[in-house]
Design a protein around this motif. Structure first.
Motif, short mmCIF file in Angstrom:
data_model
loop_
_atom_site.label_atom_id
_atom_site.label_comp_id
_atom_site.label_asym_id
_atom_site.label_seq_id
_atom_site.Cartn_x
_atom_site.Cartn_y
_atom_site.Cartn_z
N LEU A 45 0.72 -1.46 0.22
CA LEU A 45 0.08 0.16 0.05
C LEU A 45 1.16 1.24 -0.11
CD1 LEU A 45 -3.21 -0.98 2.19
CD2 LEU A 45 -2.92 0.46 -0.43
N ALA A 49 -0.07 4.50 -2.66
CA ALA A 49 -0.53 6.23 -2.43
C ALA A 49 0.65 6.44 -2.52
CB ALA A 49 -0.27 5.67 -0.65
N ILE A 56 -7.92 1.83 -3.39
CA ILE A 56 -7.45 1.05 -4.79
C ILE A 56 -9.56 0.54 -4.98
CG2 ILE A 56 -5.49 0.79 -4.20
CD1 ILE A 56 -6.67 -0.80 -1.63
N ALA A 96 -4.73 0.97 4.90
CA ALA A 96 -4.85 2.24 3.52
C ALA A 96 -5.51 3.09 3.98
CB ALA A 96 -6.42 1.19 2.45
N HIS A 99 -2.89 5.32 5.02
CA HIS A 99 -2.12 6.10 3.86
C HIS A 99 -3.07 7.41 3.07
CE1 HIS A 99 1.12 2.93 4.71
NE2 HIS A 99 2.11 3.68 3.67
N VAL A 101 -5.73 6.30 1.90
CA VAL A 101 -6.27 5.68 0.38
C VAL A 101 -7.69 5.32 0.88
CG1 VAL A 101 -6.15 3.89 -1.48
CG2 VAL A 101 -3.90 5.58 0.23
N VAL A 103 -10.94 2.46 -0.12
CA VAL A 103 -11.00 0.58 -0.63
C VAL A 103 -12.34 0.62 -1.22
CG1 VAL A 103 -10.32 -1.34 0.44
CG2 VAL A 103 -9.34 0.47 1.47
#
Length: 547
Positions: A45, A49, A56, A96, A99, A101, A103
């Motif tokens: 991950l 990132a 993602i 995730a 960072h 991010v 999902v």
């Protein structure tokens, strides 16, 4: 379970987001079985990132017999041991979100595996509690299937079942029976699946074959499709599926009612969905229907830029004009590659300059963006020998169509061994020799590596809100140059792209502009108003107030 929700962010985070697709079997193996896993996703991950991805999308990791590699689900609410455990998935969510991010997970709601307990009960008799959960039909008087519907994977879409002495519908493999969305209990069970994962912390869904959910309840025959209208973007040209207009086997209006129910479940979580619209003739129209307003899907993608032919300036303008007509109130999501099509570097035979320009283009178009793992490396399609094939689609139509294995080979991380850092043992699909020279490690140390261009293009998109969420002036073209303006809250960016191997002249729009995107090869200009664009050259400029 308390919801594992990401920190509060913009509720429209999905609008203009860059979504990085991960095919888990081929991303990173951590347990030494030659197959990628959830722990491998968590491990990598930081790399995702570093690209600048907002989210993602993880292709299916649910329990499955793997006849279609996870798109045949036998348990929607558990992880297949091949990929790990639910606790491993929780760690992916945690890593995730740490960072920044989001999902999104791949929900396959139109069909299950034949090994799903729902189907095993449904096929046991015509009178059990789930007898109507799948699409069953009596044969015609002569014993043949109830209508002429065809499967995408070849042949009739109906399979005889000797237990019930009826046919069941399968739009894909015979081992993937279609659920009956006309049964209210089926819809509620699938909404329960969405609730399970939303509570677990997912930020959204990629909805597989979203327009296949509901069939015509009268089972009317599909009409033939004129040869000049056949389009191989959904199925290869050798597949008779292209000979029908799929008027009744999918795309039914009742689907909108279910999508509204699904959206209502997602809203409290700030989750978003992107639907895959599988239709070669009406994809953009359906995309517009499914994303209109604020009570249906957030975004959908059709197959216009996943097609076999490289998009010309005229084709790009045509597609975007149709989006304005069909989905003015909706939101598209664009991709050039994914796990179902030949990698676009090979599909369109792109030079590095062409790939860079098309990457900048997709990051400037109105809509969200899906990037497929490895495309940021400029990976070509892998050549997989027949004896190494895993994909039933390719095995069925070999050699005219080699299937999808060539785009699904393992991610090449480093040239440390013959498995490119993906695994320490023989991988489920072979690593392409060509990919061993194009690994992440190699490109990180190469200033000219494609990976750096992707990072710069994504960074530009994030730097200018008009590229993320803005409208556009309408996409036009002059010869091989496609151009448009993006605007947001009074700020404007002008974008032009020479989509050819030849130089072209272009007249700049009136106004005072400041060049941006020099790091992406954006060209400057003089005061003449006319400029020369070299092959695959880009012009990006903002009005001074947005500079």
């Amino acid at each position: 379970m308390a919801p594992n929700v990401a920190p509060e962010t913009d509720p429209d985070w999905w609008r203009g987001a860059v979504i990085y697709q991960i095919y888990p079997r081929s991303f990173q193996d951590t347990d030494g079985d030659g197959v990628g896993d959830l722990a491998g996703i968590a491990k990598r991950l930081p790399y995702v990132a570093s690209l600048g991805a907002d989210a993602i999308w993880i292709s299916p990791f649910f329990k499955s017999p793997m006849k279609d590699f996870g798109y045949d689900v036998s348990d929607y609410c558990d992880v297949d041991p091949l990929f790990g455990t639910l606790e491993d998935f929780d760690k992916v969510i945690e890593a995730a979100h740490a960072h920044g991010v989001k999902v999104m997970i791949d929900l396959v709601l139109s069909h299950t595996s034949e090994k799903h307990p729902w189907f095993e009960e449904s096929r046991s008799s015509q009178s059990n509690d789930r007898a109507n959960w799948y699409v069953w039909a009596d044969p015609k008087a002569d014993g043949t299937p109830p209508n002429n519907w065809l499967s995408i994977f070849g042949g009739s879409a109906w399979q005889w079942d000797s237990r019930r002495e009826q046919y069941y519908l399968h739009n894909f493999l015979t081992s993937q029976p279609d659920l009956n969305f006309h049964e209210p209990e089926v819809q509620e069970a699938l909404l329960d699946v969405a609730r399970f994962w939303l509570k677990r912390g997912v930020d959204g869904f990629r909805l597989d074959t979203i327009n296949f959910y509901i069939h015509d309840k009268y089972l009317r025959d599909n009409p033939p499709l004129a040869p000049e209208l056949r389009n191989a973007s959904i199925a290869p040209s050798v597949n008779p599926y292209n000979h029908q207009e799929h008027l009744y086997s999918k795309n039914q209006p009742e689907n909108l009612l279910f999508l509204r129910k699904l959206r209502a479940e997602m809203n409290p979580y700030g989750a978003a969905a992107v639907g895959e619209v599988g239709d070669a003739q009406r994809g953009l129209q359906i995309m517009g229907q499914y994303t209109a307003g604020d009570d249906l899907m957030h975004m959908c993608y059709a197959f216009e830029f996943l097609a076999q032919d490289q998009p010309t300036a005229a084709r790009i303008a045509e597609v975007m004009t149709r989006v304005d007509e069909e989905a003015a109130d909706g939101w598209p999501c664009w991709a050039f590659s994914n796990h179902d099509v030949k990698r676009h570097t090979s599909r369109w035979d792109l030079s590095p300059a062409a790939q860079r320009t098309l990457t900048t283009l997709i990051c400037c178009l109105r809509g969200s963006v899906c990037l497929y793992q490895g495309e940021e490396l400029g990976l070509p399609e892998a050549d997989v020998a027949y004896e190494d094939l895993q994909d039933p689609y390719g095995i069925e139509f070999w050699p005219e169509f080699k299937g999808r294995d060539g785009c699904r080979t393992p991610m090449p991380w480093e040239p440390s061994n013959q498995y490119a850092g993906f695994s320490e043992v023989k991988s489920w699909l072979p690593v392409s020799i060509r990919h061993l020279h194009n690994t992440v490690a190699n490109q990180e140390s190469d200033p000219e590596g494609m990976i750096h261009h992707y990072r710069r293009a994504i960074a530009l998109r994030h730097r200018y809100p008009m590229l993320m969420k803005g409208g556009h002036s309408g996409v036009r073209h002059e010869g091989d140059v496609v151009y448009f303006s993006r605007d947001h809250e009074g700020e404007e960016m002008f974008c032009a792209f020479n989509i050819s191997d030849e130089p072209n002249s272009f007249v700049l729009p009136d106004g005072t502009w400041t060049q941006v995107g020099e790091e992406l090869g954006s060209a400057g200009w003089d005061d003449s108003g006319t400029m020369r664009l070299e092959p695959w050259q880009v012009v990006l400029a903002v009005r001074n107030s947005a500079a």
